[in-house]
Design a protein around this motif. Structure first.
Motif, PDB file in Angstrom:
ATOM      1  N   GLN A 154       0.829  -1.222   0.000  1.00  0.00           N
ATOM      2  CA  GLN A 154       0.000   0.000   0.000  1.00  0.00           C
ATOM      3  C   GLN A 154       0.857   1.264   0.000  1.00  0.00           C
ATOM      4  OE1 GLN A 154      -2.662  -0.637   3.395  1.00  0.00           O
ATOM      5  NE2 GLN A 154      -4.374  -0.595   1.936  1.00  0.00           N
ATOM      6  N   VAL A 155       1.911   1.247   0.815  1.00  0.00           N
ATOM      7  CA  VAL A 155       2.782   2.414   0.888  1.00  0.00           C
ATOM      8  C   VAL A 155       3.492   2.636  -0.437  1.00  0.00           C
ATOM      9  CG1 VAL A 155       4.816   3.385   2.009  1.00  0.00           C
ATOM     10  CG2 VAL A 155       3.075   2.232   3.367  1.00  0.00           C
ATOM     11  N   GLU A 156       3.975   1.585  -1.050  1.00  0.00           N
ATOM     12  CA  GLU A 156       4.657   1.727  -2.351  1.00  0.00           C
ATOM     13  C   GLU A 156       3.707   2.254  -3.417  1.00  0.00           C
ATOM     14  OE1 GLU A 156       6.176  -2.150  -2.996  1.00  0.00           O
ATOM     15  OE2 GLU A 156       8.087  -1.768  -1.950  1.00  0.00           O
ATOM     16  N   LEU A 157       2.466   1.769  -3.400  1.00  0.00           N
ATOM     17  CA  LEU A 157       1.483   2.254  -4.367  1.00  0.00           C
ATOM     18  C   LEU A 157       1.194   3.740  -4.136  1.00  0.00           C
ATOM     19  CD1 LEU A 157      -0.523   1.735  -6.635  1.00  0.00           C
ATOM     20  CD2 LEU A 157      -2.201   1.021  -4.902  1.00  0.00           C
ATOM     21  N   GLU A 158       1.015   4.130  -2.870  1.00  0.00           N
ATOM     22  CA  GLU A 158       0.761   5.533  -2.567  1.00  0.00           C
ATOM     23  C   GLU A 158       1.944   6.404  -2.950  1.00  0.00           C
ATOM     24  OE1 GLU A 158      -1.425   8.788  -1.418  1.00  0.00           O
ATOM     25  OE2 GLU A 158      -2.059   6.699  -1.713  1.00  0.00           O
ATOM     26  N   LYS A 159       3.150   5.876  -2.711  1.00  0.00           N
ATOM     27  CA  LYS A 159       4.353   6.631  -3.083  1.00  0.00           C
ATOM     28  C   LYS A 159       4.439   6.805  -4.595  1.00  0.00           C
ATOM     29  CE  LYS A 159       9.388   6.584  -2.724  1.00  0.00           C
ATOM     30  NZ  LYS A 159      10.585   5.852  -2.249  1.00  0.00           N
ATOM     31  N   SER A 160       4.060   5.755  -5.330  1.00  0.00           N
ATOM     32  CA  SER A 160       4.060   5.852  -6.792  1.00  0.00           C
ATOM     33  C   SER A 160       3.074   6.926  -7.257  1.00  0.00           C
ATOM     34  CB  SER A 160       3.701   4.501  -7.401  1.00  0.00           C
ATOM     35  OG  SER A 160       3.612   4.592  -8.806  1.00  0.00           O
ATOM     36  N   ASN A 161       1.916   6.994  -6.611  1.00  0.00           N
ATOM     37  CA  ASN A 161       0.937   8.033  -6.971  1.00  0.00           C
ATOM     38  C   ASN A 161       1.478   9.428  -6.678  1.00  0.00           C
ATOM     39  OD1 ASN A 161      -0.921   6.121  -7.806  1.00  0.00           O
ATOM     40  ND2 ASN A 161      -1.870   5.950  -5.771  1.00  0.00           N
ATOM     41  N   VAL A 162       2.156   9.569  -5.532  1.00  0.00           N
ATOM     42  CA  VAL A 162       2.718  10.870  -5.191  1.00  0.00           C
ATOM     43  C   VAL A 162       3.787  11.268  -6.195  1.00  0.00           C
ATOM     44  CG1 VAL A 162       4.065  12.131  -3.466  1.00  0.00           C
ATOM     45  CG2 VAL A 162       2.168  10.681  -2.754  1.00  0.00           C
ATOM     46  N   GLU A 163       4.634  10.326  -6.582  1.00  0.00           N
ATOM     47  CA  GLU A 163       5.673  10.634  -7.571  1.00  0.00           C
ATOM     48  C   GLU A 163       5.058  11.027  -8.915  1.00  0.00           C
ATOM     49  OE1 GLU A 163       7.956   7.097  -7.522  1.00  0.00           O
ATOM     50  OE2 GLU A 163       9.245   7.734  -5.833  1.00  0.00           O
TER      51      GLU A 163
END
Length: 427
Positions: free
Chosen positions: A233-242
């Motif tokens: 979940q954190v990696e997915l959210e980080k990808s969205n932020v990037e």
């Protein structure tokens, strides 16, 4: 030697490039100042103001004394023309052979009564001429000398001197208000552009902070095998932020390019904004705000100027083809003689009074139709002013309500942001 020359050229090009490229830190005030100083439209309006000012000076100068000379040197006539023979009581074709040498000197002054131009003129005039005629080989020379005072006054006609002066003043005021209105428009447009960039830069900082939080969370969960789902979940959210950061960067680059073009800056320069938000409460009195809107609004003032122009047009149409009088009176001395040396001896009186009247009898209703056309335009000006006053009143009331609501919302959001930051740090 070749390498040294190349090195020197590289250093020079680097210095020139560094000088051409500079970082400009923008604030709202600096953006507005640059836009106003570099705007071609405002520069052209400054020239219009300067031109209108000179026209106004010219109109004011027309109320002062004017001195001029009219020369006819010479007026030669060697032609045949029909002349009335009083002895034979019939027209005859007569060959004329004349020479006229004449000089007129005038000092002319509009009649000003307690600072008010009356549309009349007084003048001090001097005329001297030499008139020579030839007939069948005979030559006759006459000298003429006249010094006289002249008064001219139109009656029941529009006051052209006053109206022309007022029209020049109205044009000057209108151009100045157009200049103010244009500057207000530039300030509004460039402020919108500035706050669009401000919003993007602020969002970038939010994304950076969010990415920093996600990196910290990811460091916590990545070594915990029991929290694989949280890691995903954190990696997915980080990808969205990037992804949001990349989109924000692209939009920010386009907004900076557009702002450079609007401000007419060098495209190689770098622009930077420090997005600092400061909420300062202000107190606004609604009645005073509406009064200020009526008094300072340049558009409303320009509409009032146009209404006054329409009133002058109505007055002008009422004067056209209407009954009026023109009074002319002269008083002076004159002398006519065959010998030039006697022109200044024993002058004769030279006086005249003329009252001309123009009496219109029938024009098919043309004058009345012209007056009605200008009167309709005047009524339209009144309606336009009323509409604009209502728009100003409505806009200020809406902005007053929005101001109070936005301020309260800003305070609530500020408190919510501080609370959210504390909860995020704790979690």
């Amino acid at each position: 030697m070749k390498r040294i020359v190349q090195l020197l050229l590289f250093v020079c090009l680097t210095a020139i490039t560094a000088q051409a490229r500079q970082t400009i830190f923008l604030t709202l005030d600096s953006v507005v100042d640059i836009a106003l100083n570099n705007s071609y439209r405002t520069k052209m309006l400054r020239y219009d103001i300067e031109r209108s000012l000179f026209w106004l000076k010219a109109r004011k100068a027309s109320l002062k004394t004017r001195v001029y000379m009219d020369l006819r040197t010479p007026d030669l006539q060697h032609i045949s023309d029909y002349k009335w023979n009083s002895v034979e009581r019939r027209d005859e074709l007569v060959m004329q052979n004349t020479q006229l040498w004449q000089s007129d000197l005038s000092v002319k002054q509009p009649v000003i009564f307690f600072g008010y131009p009356t549309n009349g003129y007084v003048s001090l005039n001097y005329r001297i001429n030499k008139y020579q005629q030839r007939d069948d080989g005979n030559k006759e020379i006459d000298y003429y000398n006249r010094f006289y005072f002249k008064f001219e006054q139109p009656i029941l006609l529009p006051n052209r001197l006053k109206n022309d002066l007022e029209e020049a003043q109205l044009n000057y005021d209108d151009i100045k208000l157009d200049y103010v209105e244009e500057r207000v428009g530039i300030i509004k447009d460039v402020s919108d552009d500035y706050f669009d960039i401000f919003r993007l830069v602020y969002q970038k900082n939010i994304y950076d902070v969010k990415k920093e939080y996600l990196d910290r969370i990811l460091n916590i969960v990545k070594n915990d095998s029991a929290r694989i789902f949280d890691k995903t979940q954190v990696e997915l959210e980080k990808s969205n932020v990037e992804e949001n950061l990349l989109s924000n960067k692209s939009r920010l680059r386009m907004e900076f390019v557009n702002l450079k073009q609007r401000l007419r800056l060098n495209l190689d320069d770098s622009l930077a904004i420090q997005p600092t938000i400061k909420i300062s409460p202000i107190t606004v009195n609604l009645k005073n705000a509406i009064d200020y809107g009526f008094f300072y609004n340049p558009r409303l003032q320009r509409l009032s100027i146009n209404k006054r122009r329409s009133e002058l047009d109505v007055e002008e149409q009422k004067g056209r083809n209407s009954f009026h009088l023109t009074l002319e009176a002269t008083y002076g001395l004159e002398k006519k003689n065959h010998h030039v040396e006697t022109l200044w001896d024993r002058f004769d009186n030279s006086n005249s009074v003329t009252l001309n009247a123009y009496v219109p009898l029938w024009d098919g209703g043309e004058r009345r139709a012209r007056i009605e056309a200008e009167t309709v335009d005047l009524r339209r000006r009144d309606l336009e002013i009323s509409q604009h006053r209502q728009d100003i009143d409505s806009d200020i009331r809406n902005e007053y309500t929005n101001l109070r609501e936005f301020y309260q919302r800003a305070k609530n959001m500020q408190q919510s942001m501080e609370l959210s930051k504390k909860l995020t740090d704790m979690s």
